[in-house]
Write a protein that holds these residues in place. Structure first.
Motif, mmCIF file in Angstrom:
data_model
loop_
_atom_site.group_PDB
_atom_site.id
_atom_site.type_symbol
_atom_site.label_atom_id
_atom_site.label_comp_id
_atom_site.label_asym_id
_atom_site.label_seq_id
_atom_site.Cartn_x
_atom_site.Cartn_y
_atom_site.Cartn_z
ATOM 1 N N LYS A 230 5.609 7.238 18.967
ATOM 2 C CA LYS A 230 6.923 7.696 18.530
ATOM 3 C C LYS A 230 7.617 8.529 19.595
ATOM 4 O O LYS A 230 8.848 8.578 19.648
ATOM 5 C CB LYS A 230 6.778 8.509 17.242
ATOM 6 C CG LYS A 230 6.243 7.711 16.062
ATOM 7 C CD LYS A 230 6.005 8.601 14.851
ATOM 8 C CE LYS A 230 5.411 7.804 13.694
ATOM 9 N NZ LYS A 230 5.101 8.672 12.523
ATOM 10 N N SER A 231 6.843 9.193 20.426
ATOM 11 C CA SER A 231 7.417 10.029 21.478
ATOM 12 C C SER A 231 6.375 10.267 22.557
ATOM 13 O O SER A 231 5.168 10.087 22.332
ATOM 14 C CB SER A 231 7.879 11.377 20.911
ATOM 15 O OG SER A 231 6.759 12.130 20.458
ATOM 16 N N VAL A 232 6.849 10.675 23.729
ATOM 17 C CA VAL A 232 5.929 11.044 24.805
ATOM 18 C C VAL A 232 5.091 12.235 24.377
ATOM 19 O O VAL A 232 3.884 12.308 24.659
ATOM 20 C CB VAL A 232 6.717 11.363 26.094
ATOM 21 C CG1 VAL A 232 5.804 12.003 27.139
ATOM 22 C CG2 VAL A 232 7.352 10.097 26.657
ATOM 23 N N GLU A 233 5.725 13.177 23.676
ATOM 24 C CA GLU A 233 4.989 14.357 23.210
ATOM 25 C C GLU A 233 3.863 13.960 22.260
ATOM 26 O O GLU A 233 2.767 14.533 22.294
ATOM 27 C CB GLU A 233 5.936 15.336 22.515
ATOM 28 C CG GLU A 233 6.944 16.010 23.431
ATOM 29 C CD GLU A 233 8.080 15.077 23.845
ATOM 30 O OE1 GLU A 233 8.254 14.013 23.189
ATOM 31 O OE2 GLU A 233 8.782 15.399 24.825
ATOM 32 N N GLY A 234 4.125 12.963 21.411
ATOM 33 C CA GLY A 234 3.085 12.494 20.502
ATOM 34 C C GLY A 234 1.920 11.864 21.251
ATOM 35 O O GLY A 234 0.751 12.071 20.904
#
Length: 630
Positions: free
Chosen positions: A488-492
């Protein structure tokens, strides 16, 4: 022991002096038998070496399951000056009366491995009630203060050819040295094993070198095989529309077509061609050439074989899997400050030897005998991807998910720089999208030490996808696109990497370092806490409280004659705990960070692979299989 006593009596030497000489000779013999590299790989100083000695014994137990090894514990290292350091050592053994032998061995190891001198000071013995096995209680325990002076190598013992003239008078132990017999035969008997190379030479076995020569016949064979593979890819993709945005053709294929192409390209290599025991210097030198160079030429492709064999069943193309295979994930570049932190053993040697250890574990589990480790197979990028063929390499890069689906497990060689490599971290998280977390085995023993543990903690705690390095920059956009497809995201993605890295390091540490569980696991608990993984930190604290009891129970319940029974029992407890407590957390985290479309696509690939690929055990005997090999 009896041989040493007889030798001491013949020479008229005190038994204590004889044992001390025997200990020194044992180190020399072990070095001459090929163990010098293994010993040097344990650390850059005596403190590090003794800290890792229990791990060495655990590795040796693979080949000597009946052996009962002593237990070493070391205290904190303190520097007395720029050239002198000291620490306390506790030693427990089932064999009484060997303190002089231990002293001689430690002094010689300090001299031979670290070019330093050792002073031993005995302390009051504190009974730890060690019980190595039910039949081997620790009948001998010592507490010593060890003082090491750097760069002051002692002269070797001068061994006279004749016994002292006044032997019967009982010579002074401080001034005399004794040469009563050659220890070689006794030590060979004591060690009770030959190297794999010696055994195989006796059986007339030969091996293919890990770096085959570039001969014209070989070149023509590779060209033919690669041409056949390109032809098969072209037949599958001939009606496929060109994807938009410059994306690879694989994005326009159905899951079934992707699996068919991946099956044609998927290869494997035997453990014997990419790994070696530390003691087999000839084979180790061959495999070191494989791991020591990042050069990826198609000559390495010749040491791998097609692993999924094409056949036709009821008019449909199927692929028969020739056996179980592990995906090998590792970092090619030599870690920064390797020599300073890890001692004299090379990074290439450490990788080759650790893969061999893992192959032996797999062989014991699945084939029933560690001696069959050469029958274990791995997918290794260097020899399983045709590096000189840009078109086919592009397909291999884009079909990584299919390759991981075909594999039965992931083996990770994980130095502290592993989490700085883009390919490495993607292979890690991709496998966790496809497989059960229990199918990952991380090989950290050669790399995790007191001096390197902070580097692991820092690398994982500060992990950023944007900071990862990639040897071929053209691969970066491919991998970044894969991250955006599945997460869902790079952070995820980053959170999932950190979470699972901590969880799997805790599992590995609990399995292998149960005797020092608090000091070994506390840094990981603290890291989980700092990252905000409160549930994970709680599980780490839980296993820290359970391990001492598991170890105590394992000692009581051990049935064999060796410490391996204790290790095996602890391992089983940790595995059961990991499955029950850690795996649900990892699966919840995966669901939290992965895209639904990405997980659906992975499931489509898994379903297609199940329909197309048949395990060897499930294959019907009447099917005719034609293998394509280089």
């Amino acid at each position: 022991m009896a041989a040493v006593k007889i030798g001491a009596e013949v020479a008229g030497a005190p038994l204590e002096a004889a044992l001390e000489l025997f200990g020194a000779y044992f180190v020399d013999f072990a070095a001459g038998a090929g163990f010098i590299r293994l010993l040097r790989s344990l650390g850059s100083n005596l403190h590090e070496m003794l800290s890792n000695l229990n791990i060495l014994h655990h590795n040796v137990e693979r080949d000597l399951p009946a052996a009962v090894f002593p237990i070493f514990e070391v205290g904190r290292l303190e520097w007395l000056s720029d050239t002198v350091y000291t620490f306390r050592m506790h030693y427990a053994s089932s064999r009484a009366g060997l303190n002089p032998l231990l002293k001689g061995a430690l002094e010689q190891a300090t001299r031979k491995l670290f070019h330093s001198t050792l002073e031993v000071q005995a302390l009051a013995t504190e009974r730890h009630s060690f019980r190595l096995t039910p039949m081997a209680e620790a009948s001998n325990e010592v507490n010593w203060t060890l003082i090491v002076s750097l760069g002051q190598e002692k002269e070797d013992h001068e061994v006279p050819t004749d016994p002292p003239a006044s032997a019967s008078a009982g010579p002074d132990i401080g001034s005399a040295s004794y040469g009563f017999f050659d220890f070689h035969a006794a030590l060979a008997s004591f060690w009770c094993c030959n190297t794999d190379l010696e055994r195989d030479q006796a059986q007339g076995m030969t091996y293919l070198a890990a770096t085959p020569a570039l001969e014209e016949t070989w070149v023509s064979n590779v060209r033919r095989v690669l041409a056949e593979k390109r032809s098969k890819v072209d037949r599958i993709t001939e009606d496929c529309p060109t994807p938009s945005g410059g994306r690879h053709l694989s994005f326009s294929l159905s899951a079934v077509d992707r699996v068919h192409i991946a099956a044609h390209l998927f290869r494997a290599c035997s453990a014997e061609l990419v790994s070696s025991p530390w003691t087999d210097l000839q084979e180790l030198s061959k495999t070191e050439k494989f791991w020591g160079s990042y050069t990826k030429l198609d000559n390495f492709y010749a040491i791998s074989d097609d692993w999924l064999v094409e056949t036709v069943r009821a008019g449909e193309t199927k692929f028969v899997k020739r056996g179980k295979i592990r995906f090998l994930s590792q970092s090619w570049g030599i870690p920064k400050e390797w020599d300073e932190l890890m001692g004299a053993g090379s990074y290439a040697e450490a990788k080759a030897a650790e893969i061999c250890c893992m192959a032996k574990d797999i062989a014991a589990l699945e084939l029933g005998d560690t001696a069959r480790w050469r029958e274990v197979y791995f997918w290794v990028d260097k020899c399983c991807i045709p590096q000189g063929d840009k078109e086919l390499t592009g397909w291999c890069v884009n079909l990584l998910e299919e390759y991981i689906i075909f594999c039965d497990g992931l083996v990770v060689l994980v130095p502290w720089t592993y989490f700085t490599r883009l390919w490495c971290v993607y292979e890690w998280v991709c496998f966790l999208l496809v497989h059960d977390p229990v199918d990952i085995e991380i090989c950290a023993d050669p790399f995790v030490r007191e001096s390197t543990l902070p580097l692991f903690i820092e690398a994982i705690g500060n992990f950023k996808l944007a900071s990862c390095q990639c040897f071929r920059e053209e691969d970066r956009p491919v991998l970044i696109n894969k991250v955006s497809q599945y997460y869902k995201s790079v952070e995820g993605f980053e959170q999932f990497l950190k979470f699972t890295a901590i969880a799997l390091f805790v599992r590995c540490t609990a399995q292998r370092r149960s005797a020092k569980c608090f000091s070994a696991l506390e840094p990981w608990r603290h890291l989980a806490e700092r990252q905000g993984f409160c549930d994970l930190a709680g599980k780490v604290e839980d296993v820290m409280t359970r391990l001492p009891q598991w170890r105590e129970d394992a000692v009581k319940n051990a049935k064999g004659g060796g410490t391996r029974d204790v290790q095996t029992d602890v391992f089983k407890h940790v595995e059961a705990w990991f499955k029950a407590e850690m795996v649900p957390l990892i699966l919840d985290k995966r669901k939290e960070v992965a895209t639904e479309s990405g997980l659906r696509f992975i499931e489509e690939l898994r379903h297609a692979a199940k329909a197309v690929v048949v395990d060897q055990a499930e294959d019907r005997p009447e099917v005719t299989i034609e293998e394509i090999r280089v």
